[in-house]
Scaffold this active site. Sequence first.
Site, mmCIF file in Angstrom:
data_model
loop_
_atom_site.group_PDB
_atom_site.id
_atom_site.type_symbol
_atom_site.label_atom_id
_atom_site.label_comp_id
_atom_site.label_asym_id
_atom_site.label_seq_id
_atom_site.Cartn_x
_atom_site.Cartn_y
_atom_site.Cartn_z
ATOM 1 N N LYS A 175 -100.702 -5.653 -13.245
ATOM 2 C CA LYS A 175 -99.858 -4.607 -13.815
ATOM 3 C C LYS A 175 -99.566 -4.918 -15.291
ATOM 4 C CE LYS A 175 -95.487 -3.974 -14.310
ATOM 5 N NZ LYS A 175 -95.519 -3.277 -15.613
ATOM 6 N N GLY A 226 -93.053 -12.660 -19.239
ATOM 7 C CA GLY A 226 -92.138 -11.687 -19.825
ATOM 8 C C GLY A 226 -90.845 -12.365 -20.201
ATOM 9 N N THR A 228 -86.930 -13.807 -20.107
ATOM 10 C CA THR A 228 -86.173 -14.634 -19.162
ATOM 11 C C THR A 228 -85.301 -13.750 -18.265
ATOM 12 O OG1 THR A 228 -86.248 -16.538 -20.607
ATOM 13 C CG2 THR A 228 -84.436 -16.477 -19.021
ATOM 14 N N THR A 230 -85.840 -10.694 -17.175
ATOM 15 C CA THR A 230 -86.644 -10.094 -16.099
ATOM 16 C C THR A 230 -87.144 -11.183 -15.153
ATOM 17 O OG1 THR A 230 -87.352 -8.440 -17.704
ATOM 18 C CG2 THR A 230 -88.501 -8.455 -15.619
ATOM 19 N N GLU A 248 -93.606 -17.375 -16.795
ATOM 20 C CA GLU A 248 -93.765 -17.760 -18.212
ATOM 21 C C GLU A 248 -92.819 -16.859 -19.000
ATOM 22 O OE1 GLU A 248 -95.360 -20.232 -19.320
ATOM 23 O OE2 GLU A 248 -96.922 -20.706 -17.872
ATOM 24 N N CYS A 282 -94.476 -15.631 -27.813
ATOM 25 C CA CYS A 282 -93.447 -16.411 -27.104
ATOM 26 C C CYS A 282 -93.233 -17.755 -27.776
ATOM 27 C CB CYS A 282 -93.834 -16.593 -25.641
ATOM 28 S SG CYS A 282 -95.472 -17.297 -25.410
ATOM 29 N N GLU A 379 -83.574 -14.795 -29.138
ATOM 30 C CA GLU A 379 -85.006 -14.689 -29.406
ATOM 31 C C GLU A 379 -85.257 -13.348 -30.083
ATOM 32 O OE1 GLU A 379 -87.620 -13.824 -26.070
ATOM 33 O OE2 GLU A 379 -89.200 -15.040 -26.947
#
Length: 476
Positions: A175, A226, A228, A230, A248, A282, A379
Site C-alpha cells: 500500500k 512512516g 512515529t 502512525t 521504521e 527520515c 521533526e
Amino acid sequence: MNTLTREFCMTINGKPVLTEQTVPVINPANETVIAQAPKASRNDLNEAVKGARAAFSTWSMLSIAERAAKLEAFSDAILQHRDELANLFTAEMGRPINGGFGSYMEIDSACHWCKVIAKNRLPREIIEENDSHTIEKYYTPLGVAGLIVPWNFPVLLAMWKIAPALLAGNTIVVKPSPYTPLTTLRIGEIARDIFPAGVFNVVTGENELGQWMTEHPDINKISFTGSTATGKKVLQSASVNLKRVTLELGGNDAAIVLEDADVKEVVPKIFWAAFSNTAQICVASKRLYVHQKIYDEFLAEFIQYAKTIPIGDGMNPATLIGPVQNKMQYEKVKALIEDAKSTGTNIVCGGIVEDKPGYFIPITIVDNPPEDARVVTEEAFGPVLPVIKYSNYDEVITKANNTDYGLAGSVWGKDLNLARSIAERLETGTVWINEAHILLPNVPFGGHKQSGIGVENSSEGLKEYTNTKTIMIKKK
Ligand code: NAD
C-alpha cells in the site's frame, strides 16, 4: 501512451482492478490534479488478501533460488521502463528528475536493492549434532505480508520491503501513500507479468486502508514506514492476531560539527545531508550543532552555499531542490517557520514563503534557537534547519540525545577518535562520520527509541519476514 492520461489500476490476484471512487493525485510543483488513483474498499482489500493467501502455498514451496530468479527478472523489467517511471515519479512526488537524490536515482536504487537482496540466503544451521541429538534451526515464511509505505521515497522504500518479503517466501499486499500511489501502481502492472497471480498485490486508497490492513485477521506481518504517531497506531491494531511488525519511523537526527572541521569542505556535504529531497528524508540532518570556535565562519559559509541552490519544478533539469511533496506537509513546515518568527528567533536565510502555485518553501536557516524551540524539538520534514552553537562535547551529546527519536546522526571533523567516541554515545541506530545518509542493502538499518522496532536490509532485515523454527531429533 502518455503516462498521465492513462488509467492506473490496482493489482489484485494478478488482475487489474479499478474502483468507482478514486483519490486525486496532485503534482506538488503546480497543484494540478495529474491522475486519479483507485480507492480500495474493504472488499477489494479482502480480495487481495484472499489471493495472497491462496498463492502462498505454492510460492512458499519454491526454492529460494527460484524466488530470487523472479526478483531479478522483476528488477530487469522495471529498468526497461526507467524513463517512464522516473518521469511519472517526478510528476507525483515533485523530486528533481536528475541528481544525487533524483527520480532516476530512486528507480535505479530500487532495482539495485532488489538484485542485491535477492542474493541473500538463510541457510539451515545444525546447532548440535552428537550421539544423542540432531538440533536444526531454519527460517519459515510468515504468510501474507502487508507493506505500508510513505511518500518521501515511495519506490525505494517499497522495494526495501517487497524484495525480502518475497524472497523469504511470503506473498504481499503493498500500500503506497495516498500522495504518491502512481509509480507503485505502474510497478504492480509490471509485476503481473513476472509473479504468479496473488503473489504481488498493490492496493491504493486513503489512510483508512492502512488501518484496515493492520487490523486484518489474515495478514501475518506488517512492515510499516512512516511517522512515529502512525507507527504507534499500527502496533496497537496489529495486536489483533499478534502480527509480526517492523516499524521504521520518524527521526530528529543531530549533525555535530567538531571544532577542527574544515568548514569549506564540510559545508556542501552537510547542506545536502540536511536538504536533499527538500529535507524530506527520515535520516536528514535535522538539528545542526556547530562548535562555538567555528560557528560564525560555518554559518556564513552555509548561508552563502544555500543561496546558490536552484529551487523549482523537478521537471526542469537545472532544479536541485523541488517543492514539499504535499499540502499537509507544506502547511506543517510553514507553521514551524511562523512559530520561529513569533518566538523571536533569528531567521538568517529564507523564511518567506511566496504566495504562488506549488508547495515551494525556501531554504530556511534558524540561527541558534533555544533547545526547546519547536524547530529544534519537532521533526520538520521540510526545508527548515536550526543551527545551534555548543561549547563542549559532553554538552552536545546530551543535547543530541535529548529526544524520543533515535534514528541516526552524524559527526563531522578531522579527529576521528573523538568523532568515534561521540558516535558511540549517540542513542541512535546509525551514526555516520564525515558523511550522511549512506544506506546499503547489506547493512542493517533501524531506529532506536521511538524511531522504530526491528531493522530493514541485510540478512537481519530478511529474517524479519520469517519465523525461526527448530527441529530436534532424539537419537536412539
Ligand atoms: P504517515 O505515518 O502519515 O503515513 C505512512 C503510511 O501509513 C502511508 O501509506 C499512510 O497512508 C499510512 N497510514 C496512515 N494512517 C495509518 C493507520 N492508522 N494505519 C496504518 N497505516 C496508516 O507518514 P508519512 O507522512 O507518509 O511519512 C513521513 C514520515 O515517515 C516521517 O516521520 C519520516 O521520518 C518517516 N520515515 C521514516 C523512515 C525510516 O526508515 N525510519 C523512512 C522514511 C520516512
